[in-house]
Design a protein around this motif. Structure first.
Motif, PDB file in Angstrom:
ATOM      1  N   PHE A 171     -27.846 -50.695 -42.334  1.00  0.00           N
ATOM      2  CA  PHE A 171     -28.931 -50.253 -41.411  1.00  0.00           C
ATOM      3  C   PHE A 171     -30.239 -50.138 -42.334  1.00  0.00           C
ATOM      4  CE2 PHE A 171     -25.253 -49.031 -38.893  1.00  0.00           C
ATOM      5  CZ  PHE A 171     -25.571 -49.136 -37.450  1.00  0.00           C
ATOM      6  N   ASP A 173     -33.097 -48.963 -44.231  1.00  0.00           N
ATOM      7  CA  ASP A 173     -33.932 -47.614 -43.847  1.00  0.00           C
ATOM      8  C   ASP A 173     -34.030 -47.410 -42.178  1.00  0.00           C
ATOM      9  OD1 ASP A 173     -34.098 -47.071 -46.510  1.00  0.00           O
ATOM     10  OD2 ASP A 173     -36.049 -48.534 -46.695  1.00  0.00           O
ATOM     11  N   ASP A 174     -33.582 -48.078 -41.368  1.00  0.00           N
ATOM     12  CA  ASP A 174     -33.814 -47.853 -39.909  1.00  0.00           C
ATOM     13  C   ASP A 174     -32.477 -47.225 -39.459  1.00  0.00           C
ATOM     14  OD1 ASP A 174     -34.586 -47.433 -37.272  1.00  0.00           O
ATOM     15  OD2 ASP A 174     -34.657 -49.725 -37.045  1.00  0.00           O
ATOM     16  N   ARG A 176     -32.169 -44.845 -36.852  1.00  0.00           N
ATOM     17  CA  ARG A 176     -32.486 -44.445 -35.864  1.00  0.00           C
ATOM     18  C   ARG A 176     -31.236 -44.639 -34.438  1.00  0.00           C
ATOM     19  NH1 ARG A 176     -37.584 -42.470 -34.650  1.00  0.00           N
ATOM     20  NH2 ARG A 176     -39.211 -43.057 -36.294  1.00  0.00           N
ATOM     21  N   TYR A 179     -29.029 -41.917 -35.635  1.00  0.00           N
ATOM     22  CA  TYR A 179     -29.813 -40.520 -35.261  1.00  0.00           C
ATOM     23  C   TYR A 179     -29.352 -40.447 -33.956  1.00  0.00           C
ATOM     24  CZ  TYR A 179     -33.689 -37.934 -33.632  1.00  0.00           C
ATOM     25  OH  TYR A 179     -34.399 -36.669 -32.926  1.00  0.00           O
ATOM     26  N   TYR A 200     -36.480 -37.085 -35.869  1.00  0.00           N
ATOM     27  CA  TYR A 200     -35.641 -37.882 -36.684  1.00  0.00           C
ATOM     28  C   TYR A 200     -36.140 -37.894 -38.141  1.00  0.00           C
ATOM     29  CZ  TYR A 200     -34.967 -42.497 -38.723  1.00  0.00           C
ATOM     30  OH  TYR A 200     -34.447 -43.494 -39.463  1.00  0.00           O
ATOM     31  N   GLU A 201     -37.573 -37.648 -38.355  1.00  0.00           N
ATOM     32  CA  GLU A 201     -37.845 -37.547 -39.948  1.00  0.00           C
ATOM     33  C   GLU A 201     -37.037 -36.520 -40.597  1.00  0.00           C
ATOM     34  OE1 GLU A 201     -39.216 -39.814 -41.470  1.00  0.00           O
ATOM     35  OE2 GLU A 201     -39.900 -41.189 -39.906  1.00  0.00           O
TER      36      GLU A 201
END
Length: 310
Positions: A171, A173-174, A176, A179, A200-201
């Motif tokens: 994935f 760095d994405d 989401r 998440y 998220y961060e």
């Protein structure tokens, strides 16, 4: 035993090594490294108010340690945690009493009303907690698997229609999609405290930026390209592997996808040279206990979630 209880010195590597060693001696199933400990101290959520304590002997050696703070993200105010680690060789000498007293004093200053702690399911630890006002709440189980010799099932060939397996590293760095899956699964986890949705961060920073979480070993099961299930790998970089969290999104449950994700992660971990695999489950989580037993895990210990009203 004459003891001094003091705060951990973040810049002293000897403190981190001593705390990690105490934690490994107390709960050998968990992954505890000095590197991860230093990262936790540096990156703990501000709202957690994390405080680490050491019980030090006159000769400067560490007899035990504790961590205390607020339950970050709790939707109910006044919840805190206090976990003590006293190696068996130091038990019964006042180390735990000194650490609990100091930890509770710190939490009282944060206006904590309910303190949550994990306590080993044995006469000594459970009795110690009960004498100090902690009542048993939930039971959890540690399960172990000797990866180097286990008869791990092979992954099915072919995989079920529409299912693919990949490491979390795919994935980039994405994360989401992962998440969203983790947020949904965490909301269904058995527990004593309701925790709200983490931004998220913050989730990314306090999970996947940890030095002991391995994106290459952690596994995701996709169904028609959508994240359906996942299994997180935490390692000590030597020989120990811990399944941090395994979950399946509600729409995909009952199809064996959590087992596939976890099995793929275990195969990767064995190929990477890890010898011992451990995981933990709430005693009421029958579905995951069944998954783990089918994979060959066996119960190695139990512990209690204990709660005290301050």
């Amino acid at each position: 035993m004459t003891l001094t209880v003091r705060a951990l010195r973040p810049d002293d590597p000897r403190d981190a090594e001593a705390v990690a060693a105490a934690r490994r001696a107390t709960v050998p199933y968990l992954v505890s490294t000095a590197e991860a400990l230093r990262w936790e101290v540096a990156h703990a959520p501000a709202g957690q108010r994390l405080h680490r304590l050491l019980a030090e002997r006159p000769d400067g050696t560490v007899a035990g340690c504790a961590e205390a703070g607020l339950v970050a993200g709790s939707s109910e105010p006044g919840h805190g945690f206090l976990h003590t680690s006293v190696p068996p060789a130091a038990a019964g000498r006042g180390v735990g009493s000194a650490l609990v007293a100091a930890g509770e004093e710190y939490l009282a200053g944060l206006e904590v009303r309910r303190v949550h702690s994990w306590v080993a399911d044995d006469d000594r630890a459970a009795g110690f907690a009960e004498r100090r006002g902690y009542a048993r709440s939930r039971q959890a189980r540690f399960l172990g698997l000797e990866l180097h010799s286990a008869a791990l099932p092979e992954l099915p060939e072919p995989l079920p229609a529409g299912v693919t397996l990949c490491p979390v590293a795919a994935f980039a760095d994405d994360l989401r999609p992962l998440y969203e899956a983790d947020t949904e699964c965490a909301a269904d986890e058995p527990g004593d405290v309701r925790v709200g949705r983490m931004p998220y961060e913050e989730w990314l920073r306090h999970n996947w930026q940890r030095p002991d979480w391995d994106r290459g070993l952690s596994s995701v099961a996709l169904v028609d390209g959508r994240v359906a299930a996942y299994s997180v790998a935490q390692t000590d970089g030597v020989d120990r592997y811990w399944s941090g969290m395994t979950g399946t999104r509600r729409a995909f449950r009952g199809r064996g996808l959590a087992r596939l994700a976890k099995l793929a992660a275990l195969h990767r971990a064995r190929a990477a040279g890890y010898l011992h695999a451990y995981t933990g489950n709430d005693a009421t989580n029958a579905a995951m206990l069944a998954v783990n037993r089918r994979l060959g895990y066996a119960e190695v210990a139990t512990e209690w979630r204990c709660v005290k009203q301050l």
